[in-house]
Design a protein around this motif. Structure first.
Motif, PDB file in Angstrom:
ATOM      1  N   LEU A  17       0.662  -0.977   0.049  1.00 23.26           N
ATOM      2  CA  LEU A  17      -0.034  -0.314   0.102  1.00 23.26           C
ATOM      3  C   LEU A  17       0.982   1.078  -0.040  1.00 23.26           C
ATOM      4  O   LEU A  17       0.584   2.206  -0.696  1.00 23.26           O
ATOM      5  N   ALA A  18       2.165   1.135   0.662  1.00 17.45           N
ATOM      6  CA  ALA A  18       2.296   2.407   1.022  1.00 17.45           C
ATOM      7  C   ALA A  18       3.708   2.125  -0.439  1.00 17.45           C
ATOM      8  O   ALA A  18       3.552   3.752  -1.025  1.00 17.45           O
ATOM      9  N   LEU A  19       3.489   1.272  -1.071  1.00 17.46           N
ATOM     10  CA  LEU A  19       4.164   1.690  -3.001  1.00 17.46           C
ATOM     11  C   LEU A  19       3.643   2.157  -3.722  1.00 17.46           C
ATOM     12  O   LEU A  19       3.809   3.217  -4.367  1.00 17.46           O
ATOM     13  N   ALA A  20       1.938   1.539  -3.246  1.00 14.03           N
ATOM     14  CA  ALA A  20       1.037   2.201  -4.545  1.00 14.03           C
ATOM     15  C   ALA A  20       0.420   3.857  -3.925  1.00 14.03           C
ATOM     16  O   ALA A  20       0.494   4.527  -4.599  1.00 14.03           O
ATOM     17  N   VAL A 112       2.348  12.504   2.323  1.00 16.87           N
ATOM     18  CA  VAL A 112       1.737  11.420   3.553  1.00 16.87           C
ATOM     19  C   VAL A 112       1.389   9.886   3.164  1.00 16.87           C
ATOM     20  O   VAL A 112       1.898   8.846   4.068  1.00 16.87           O
ATOM     21  N   LEU A 113       0.464  10.275   2.357  1.00 11.40           N
ATOM     22  CA  LEU A 113       0.456   8.798   1.951  1.00 11.40           C
ATOM     23  C   LEU A 113       0.987   7.407   1.643  1.00 11.40           C
ATOM     24  O   LEU A 113       0.869   6.895   2.088  1.00 11.40           O
ATOM     25  N   PRO A 114       2.544   7.730   1.098  1.00 11.84           N
ATOM     26  CA  PRO A 114       3.474   6.339   1.649  1.00 11.84           C
ATOM     27  C   PRO A 114       3.911   5.960   2.546  1.00 11.84           C
ATOM     28  O   PRO A 114       4.555   4.951   2.511  1.00 11.84           O
ATOM     29  N   PHE A 115       3.743   7.028   3.519  1.00 11.75           N
ATOM     30  CA  PHE A 115       4.014   6.634   4.499  1.00 11.75           C
ATOM     31  C   PHE A 115       3.945   6.665   5.470  1.00 11.75           C
ATOM     32  O   PHE A 115       3.915   5.266   6.795  1.00 11.75           O
ATOM     33  N   LEU A 149       6.569  11.813   7.796  1.00  7.57           N
ATOM     34  CA  LEU A 149       5.730  11.971   7.997  1.00  7.57           C
ATOM     35  C   LEU A 149       5.607  13.740   8.802  1.00  7.57           C
ATOM     36  O   LEU A 149       4.826  14.578   8.513  1.00  7.57           O
ATOM     37  N   VAL A 150       6.999  13.441  10.026  1.00  5.82           N
ATOM     38  CA  VAL A 150       7.025  15.058  10.376  1.00  5.82           C
ATOM     39  C   VAL A 150       7.030  15.755   9.291  1.00  5.82           C
ATOM     40  O   VAL A 150       6.726  17.147   9.413  1.00  5.82           O
ATOM     41  N   MET A 151       7.765  15.479   8.204  1.00  6.00           N
ATOM     42  CA  MET A 151       8.653  16.607   7.569  1.00  6.00           C
ATOM     43  C   MET A 151       6.972  16.686   6.171  1.00  6.00           C
ATOM     44  O   MET A 151       7.919  17.474   5.234  1.00  6.00           O
ATOM     45  N   ALA A 152       6.329  16.433   6.528  1.00  7.37           N
ATOM     46  CA  ALA A 152       4.948  16.356   5.160  1.00  7.37           C
ATOM     47  C   ALA A 152       4.867  18.113   4.986  1.00  7.37           C
ATOM     48  O   ALA A 152       4.746  18.069   3.943  1.00  7.37           O
ATOM     49  N   HIS A 153       4.859  18.803   5.832  1.00  8.09           N
ATOM     50  CA  HIS A 153       4.868  20.046   5.714  1.00  8.09           C
ATOM     51  C   HIS A 153       6.160  20.299   5.557  1.00  8.09           C
ATOM     52  O   HIS A 153       6.237  22.072   6.575  1.00  8.09           O
ATOM     53  N   HIS A 154       7.128  20.296   4.691  1.00  6.47           N
ATOM     54  CA  HIS A 154       8.566  20.410   5.148  1.00  6.47           C
ATOM     55  C   HIS A 154       8.781  22.203   4.753  1.00  6.47           C
ATOM     56  O   HIS A 154       9.649  22.520   5.030  1.00  6.47           O
ATOM     57  N   ARG A 155       7.689  22.771   3.659  1.00  3.24           N
ATOM     58  CA  ARG A 155       7.882  24.189   3.310  1.00  3.24           C
ATOM     59  C   ARG A 155       7.966  25.314   4.705  1.00  3.24           C
ATOM     60  O   ARG A 155       8.276  26.081   4.852  1.00  3.24           O
ATOM     61  N   GLU A 156       7.705  24.599   5.641  1.00  2.00           N
ATOM     62  CA  GLU A 156       7.606  25.631   7.077  1.00  2.00           C
ATOM     63  C   GLU A 156       8.856  25.486   7.964  1.00  2.00           C
ATOM     64  O   GLU A 156       8.978  24.309   8.362  1.00  2.00           O
ATOM     65  N   GLU A 157       9.646  26.455   8.041  1.00  2.00           N
ATOM     66  CA  GLU A 157      10.772  26.449   8.982  1.00  2.00           C
ATOM     67  C   GLU A 157      10.417  25.362  10.173  1.00  2.00           C
ATOM     68  O   GLU A 157      11.534  24.790  10.326  1.00  2.00           O
TER      69      GLU A 157
END
Length: 670
Positions: A17-20, A112-115, A149-157
Motif C-alpha cells: 500500500l505504501a508503494l501504491a 503523507v500517503l506513502p509513509f 511524516l513529520v517532514m510532510a509540511h517541510h516548507r514551514e521552517e
C-alpha cells in the motif's frame, strides 16, 4: 495461519500500500485505497492480537532468511507483544477511519500517503521481532517513516527544525538500544531473544543494559529530559499522524523497555527502580506544567503525552521494585496499572488529537486565543472533545480514572518495601502523581474551555462548521471506548492477565467474577471501585437536579444581559484567555520549571496607548542541557573541519597514529 504469520502478511500488504500510495497520492481514489486498506489491515491485526492476548499462550517463532546470513530474522507473538499490537492496531484503525475524511484537507498528500502505512508496518515489525537485529532494523524503519511524516509540511521552517531534532534524538535512542542489546548478547553474541532469556547477563552488564534501555526507549517515549523532540514533532505532523505518534509509537517505546528490563535483563535489582520512579514522576510534572503554559492546542496535547508516559513509567517503576522485593501480587497490580494506562492513553489521546485536527480543519487555527465559541458551531466535536478531556483528567466514570487510581493503589502498598530508600521515595512519587492529576484537570479545563466556550475570538472561529462524517465516526468510537473501559474496568484488567504474567510472573485475581462488576486491586476490604455504579450515580444526580430545577423553580422567564463583571464591553478580548488562565500557576511554578520573562509596558498618565504584556517562556532543560551541548558540537565541528585541508603527509601521519593507538589497545586488552 498463525498469529505471527498473519501479522507479517499484514506488514507485507501495508508495504505494498505504501508503494501504491506514491503513485496514486494525488487522487481521491488513492486516499480511499491507502486509508481504507490500512483500516482493514489494522482491524485484522487487532482481531489476531486480541485473540492471542486472550488465549495467553505463546505462539511459534517464525524464522525468515533475511538480514545477516548467520542470524536470520525471527518473529514471535507472545501475550506482551499481543497487548501492544492491540494498542497500536486500535490507534491505527481509528486514525485510518479519521483520515478518510481529514485527508481531503491535506495540502501535500504525496508526502503523507506513502509513509502512513509504512509507519504502521514498522511499528508492527518492532512488536513481533524476536531477535535484536530484526528489532533494531524495524525500530529504525519506524523512526524514518515517522520522520518523513513529520517532514510532510517541510516548507514551514518550524517543521523542518522539528524533523531535524526528532531525527537526532531518534538516532541517539537507537544507539542506546544497540548498546543494551550488545550487553545482553554477551560474549557469545546471541541475538535471539530466546537465547538472551536463557543466558541472562552478569549483574553489572544487566544494570548497564537496563539504563541503556531506559535512555533508548525513554527518548522515543518522551521521558524527561529526553522529551525535547516531542512537543516539536507531534504538532508538526498531520493530525492523524500526531495521534498515531502519541497514541501508538510512544507505546512501542514502552514495549521496548518492558521487553528488555523485565524479560531479557535477568533478575531485577531494586536500586534500578529508583531512577525509574524519579524520571517517571518528573516527566509527569514537567509535561503537565508545560501543557498548562502553552497556547498551541496540538502542542498542549503533545506535552500532555509526556505527562502520561511519565505516569506509565511510575507504574513500571513500582512493578520493578515490588518484583525485586519478592511481592508478586503488588508487582502484578503496578504492572497492570501501567499497561492499562498505556491503553487508556492511546484511546483518549487519539481522540483529543482528532478533535484538535477537526478544529484546525474547520478554522485553520491552533492557537487557543484565536478560537472560542466552537461548541455552538461544532457541537459533536465539542462533545467528543469533552469526553476526551474528562478522561485524560482522570474523572470518573471514564477510563483515565481507573488506571491512575490503580497507580495510587500501588503507592499505598509501598510501606511493605524492605528498603528505606523506597519507603521514603514512594510517598514522594505518589504526591507527584496526585499533583500531576490535579494539574492535568486544570490543564484540560483550559484546553477545552478556551476553544469551545465563550465567544469567538476571531473570524475563523466564527465561520467554523462541523467536520465530515468519517472524522466524527472515529471520534465517536474512541469516546465510546473511553466510557466502556471506565464503566467495565474488570474485563480490561482480566484481559491483561497473560501480559502481566509474562512481565512480572504474576497477575491480578480475576475481577470479572466480583459482584456488581466492582474491582478490588488489593482486597475488597481495603479498596474497591465500581465504575458502573459511579456512572449511574452521576447520571441520576444530574437528572434529579435538572428535574428539580425545571419542575419546582420559578416558571417565569426573565431576560437580562449576561453578567459582565462590571465591564459592559462585548468585545471577545475581554474574555479569559489561555495566558490569563495559566497565570496563577505560572507565578507559582514558573521560576522553578521554566525560564519566564515578563515585560509590562504601562502607559504614562495622560497617554492613550494601551498597556502591553510580553511573555516569553523558555524550556529550562533545553537551555541548561541541550543548548550547551549544541554549542560544543558546533565548536568541535569547526575544529575538525581543518582535517579536510591536511596535506598527504599529514593524512599519512594521522593514519599511522590511529594504527599505533589501536595496536596498543589490542595489546593491553585483558
Amino acid at each position: 495461519m498463525t498469529a505471527v504469520a498473519l501479522c507479517l502478511a499484514a506488514v507485507a500488504t501495508l508495504l505494498a500500500l505504501a508503494l501504491a500510495g506514491g503513485f496514486v497520492a494525488a487522487t481521491s481514489f488513492g486516499r480511499a485505497l491507502v486509508y481504507g486498506g490500512t483500516l482493514a489491515l489494522s482491524l485484522l491485526v487487532l482481531l489476531v492480537a486480541g485473540d492471542a492476548l486472550l488465549v495467553g499462550a505463546a505462539g511459534e517463532t517464525l524464522m525468515l532468511p533475511l538480514g545477516l546470513p548467520w542470524v536470520g530474522a525471527r518473529f514471535h507473538v507472545d501475550p506482551l507483544s499481543a497487548f501492544f499490537l492491540v494498542v497500536v492496531s486500535l490507534a491505527a484503525a481509528a486514525a485510518s477511519l479519521y483520515a478518510l475524511g481529514y485527508g481531503r484537507h491535506e495540502r501535500d498528500p504525496g508526502r503523507v500517503l506513502p509513509f502512513f502505512p509504512a509507519f504502521l508496518a514498522g511499528m508492527i515489525l518492532v512488536l513481533v521481532a524476536a531477535d535484536a537485529y530484526t528489532f533494531l532494523l524495524s525500530w529504525e524503519f519506524m523512526s524514518l517513516a515517522s520522520w518523513a511524516l513529520v517532514m510532510a509540511h517541510h516548507r514551514e521552517e518550524q517543521n523542518a527544525r522539528a524533523a531535524y531534532v526528532y531525527l537526532v534524538m531518534a538516532s541517539f535512542g537507537t544507539l542506546a538500544l544497540l548498546v543494551a542489546f550488545a550487553l545482553l548478547a554477551g560474549p557469545d553474541g546471541h541475538y535471539a531473544f530466546a537465547a538472551m532469556r536463557a543466558a541472562p547477563p552478569a549483574a553489572g552488564a544487566a544494570t548497564l543494559a537496563f539504563l541503556a534501555a531506559l535512555v533508548g526507549a525513554g527518548s522515543k517515549a518522551g521521558l524527561a529530559p529526553l522529551h525535547v523532540w516531542l512537543p516539536l514533532a507531534h504538532p508538526a505532523a498531520p493530525s492523524h499522524v500526531s495521534a498515531m505518534m502519541s497514541g501508538a509509537m510512544t507505546k512501542v517505546a514502552v514495549y521496548a523497555f518492558i521487553r528488555i528490563a523485565f524479560d531479557l535483563a535477568g533478575s531485577p535489582d531494586w536500586r534500578l527502580a529508583i531512577p525509574l520512579l524519579i524520571v517517571g514522576a518528573a516527566s509527569g510534572i514537567i509535561g503537565v506544567l508545560q501543557a498548562l503554559m502553552d497556547n498551541d492546542l496540538k502542542r498542549v496535547l503533545a506535552y500532555s503525552t509526556i505527562e502520561n508516559i511519565g505516569l506509565v513509567f511510575v507504574g513500571l517503576g513500582f512493578a520493578y521494585a515490588f518484583r525485586a522485593a519478592g511481592f508478586p501480587a503488588a508487582a502484578a497490580l503496578a504492572m497492570t496499572a501501567a499497561l492499562l494506562h498505556a491503553f487508556n492513553h492511546a484511546v483518549f489521546k487519539s481522540l483529543l488529537f482528532f478533535g484538535a485536527g477537526a478544529v484546525l480543519s474547520a478554522t485553520g487555527e491552533r492557537r487557543l486565543d484565536k478560537l472560542g465559541g466552537l461548541l455552538n458551531r461544532m457541537p459533536a466535536t465539542g462533545l467528543f472533545m469533552l469526553v476526551g478531556a474528562a478522561a485524560i483528567s482522570a474523572l470518573p466514570p471514564l477510563n483515565g480514572f481507573v488506571s491512575e487510581w490503580m497507580i495510587l493503589q500501588s503507592v499505598l502498598l509501598s510501606p511493605s518495601f524492605p528498603q528505606w530508600t523506597l519507603k521514603i521515595l514512594a510517598p514522594a512519587v505518589g504526591a507527584g502523581v496526585a499533583l500531576t492529576a490535579a494539574l492535568a484537570a486544570a490543564c484540560f479545563v483550559r484546553a477545552f474551555g478556551i476553544p469551545f466556550l465563550g465567544r469567538p475570538r476571531s473570524e475563523a472561529a466564527e465561520r467554523a462548521g462541523e467536520v465530515d462524517r468519517f472524522s466524527l465516526a472515529a471520534m465517536a468510537v474512541l469516546a465510546a471506548l473511553c466510557l466502556v473501559a471506565g464503566l467495565f474496568p474488570g474485563q480490561a484488567i482480566d484481559a491483561l492477565a497473560a501480559a502481566t504474567d509474562l512481565a512480572v510472573g504474576a497477575h491480578m485475581p480475576s475481577q470479572s467474577s466480583m459482584p456488581w462488576l466492582s474491582i478490588a486491586p488489593v482486597a475488597a476490604s481495603r479498596s474497591s471501585y465500581n465504575g458502573l455504579l459511579v456512572g449511574v450515580f452521576i447520571l441520576m444526580s444530574a437528572t434529579t437536579a435538572s428535574t428539580i430545577i425545571h419542575r419546582f423553580a420559578s416558571g417565569a422567564v426573565r431576560r437580562a444581559p449576561a453578567w459582565d463583571c462590571g465591564f459592559p464591553d462585548s468585545s471577545p478580548s475581554t474574555q479569559y484567555s489561555g495566558e490569563s488562565f495559566s497565570q496563577p500557576i505560572r507565578r507559582v511554578f514558573g521560576r522553578i520549571a521554566f525560564v519566564v520573562e515578563e515585560r509590562i509596558d504601562m502607559p504614562r498618565p495622560g497617554e492613550t496607548r494601551p498597556a502591553r504584556l510580553e511573555l516569553r517562556l523558555g524550556d529550562r532543560i533545553w537551555n541548561t542541557l541541550y543548548r550547551p551541548l549544541i554549542v560544543a558540537v558546533e565548536r568541535a565541528a569547526v575544529q575538525l573541519n581543518r582535517l579536510q585541508f591536511l596535506t598527504i603527509r599529514q593524512y599519512l601521519g594521522v593514519v599511522f597514529g590511529a594504527l599505533v593507538a589501536l595496536l596498543v589497545v589490542l595489546a593491553t586488552w585483558p
